[in-house]
Design an enzyme around this catalytic site. Structure first.
Site, PDB file in Angstrom:
ATOM      1  N   ASP A 133       0.797  -0.917   0.135  1.00 51.79           N
ATOM      2  CA  ASP A 133       0.217  -0.018  -0.227  1.00 51.79           C
ATOM      3  C   ASP A 133       0.906   1.085  -0.074  1.00 51.79           C
ATOM      4  OD1 ASP A 133      -2.548   1.593   0.268  1.00 51.79           O
ATOM      5  OD2 ASP A 133      -2.017   1.860   2.385  1.00 51.79           O
ATOM      6  N   GLU A 187      -1.212  -1.582  -4.867  1.00 56.04           N
ATOM      7  CA  GLU A 187      -2.473  -1.147  -4.990  1.00 56.04           C
ATOM      8  C   GLU A 187      -2.115   0.145  -5.652  1.00 56.04           C
ATOM      9  OE1 GLU A 187      -6.271  -0.055  -2.426  1.00 56.04           O
ATOM     10  OE2 GLU A 187      -4.509   0.787  -1.604  1.00 56.04           O
ATOM     11  N   ASP A 189      -2.227   0.829   7.177  1.00 56.31           N
ATOM     12  CA  ASP A 189      -1.542   0.649   6.154  1.00 56.31           C
ATOM     13  C   ASP A 189      -1.216  -0.645   5.697  1.00 56.31           C
ATOM     14  OD1 ASP A 189      -1.461   3.289   5.433  1.00 56.31           O
ATOM     15  OD2 ASP A 189       0.028   3.765   6.989  1.00 56.31           O
TER      16      ASP A 189
END
Length: 165
Positions: free
Chosen positions: A8, A70, A142
């Site tokens: 992420d 992502e 996160d």
């Protein structure tokens, strides 16, 4: 399928999570961390170097079968978009230098694959990650997002879906 390193990306708090799937199809969390540069007075270039170095070290240490990232959400702030683009760039290069390509997934796909709803909240995603990985407590956001990306990769591959649709 082995392990997947989910990422992420963020300039000040990049989440990393190594998720493994065993022969029986059960998932487990092997490692997670947040490259936390939030309280740092570092300039952007120093943050990018820290992310690059940590990415290379994590890949070298864990040797995942795949790396999943992502994709960015729609960002209206130009400065935020630029820094996120730079972070993604160093992540892509760090992985490529270790002979990995990165499969990328849009946030809606990640949320859909984890919670069944593409507009799920961070809290809903974190709870589902906790349940899927049989964790005693939620991960930091996160890290939970990174684990969700790794799980999305497993689910996408299992269903034979296109990687970035």
């Amino acid at each position: 399928m082995g392990s997947v390193l989910g990422i992420d990306p963020s300039l000040r708090g990049t989440g990393l999570a190594l998720v493994e799937r065993d022969a029986a199809g059960d998932f487990s969390l092997k490692s997670f961390e947040v490259i936390d540069l939030r309280s740092s007075e570092r300039v952007v270039a120093d943050c990018l170097c820290a992310i690059f170095q940590r990415m290379g070290a994590v890949i070298e240490q864990h040797k995942p079968a795949a790396v999943a990232l992502e994709q960015p959400i729609h960002v209206q702030n130009v400065k935020t978009a630029q820094s996120l683009g730079a972070v993604r760039g160093v992540i892509l290069v760090a992985a490529r230098l270790k002979n990995f390509t990165i499969d990328e997934y849009p946030p809606l796909r990640v949320k859909q694959s984890i919670s069944g709803y593409g507009r799920a909240s961070k809290e809903q995603v974190a709870r589902m990650v906790k349940a899927l990985l049989h964790l005693p407590e939620n991960l930091p956001h996160d890290a939970a997002d990174a684990a969700a990306v790794a799980l999305c990769h497993f689910f996408t591959r299992a269903r034979g879906l296109p990687l970035t649709a």
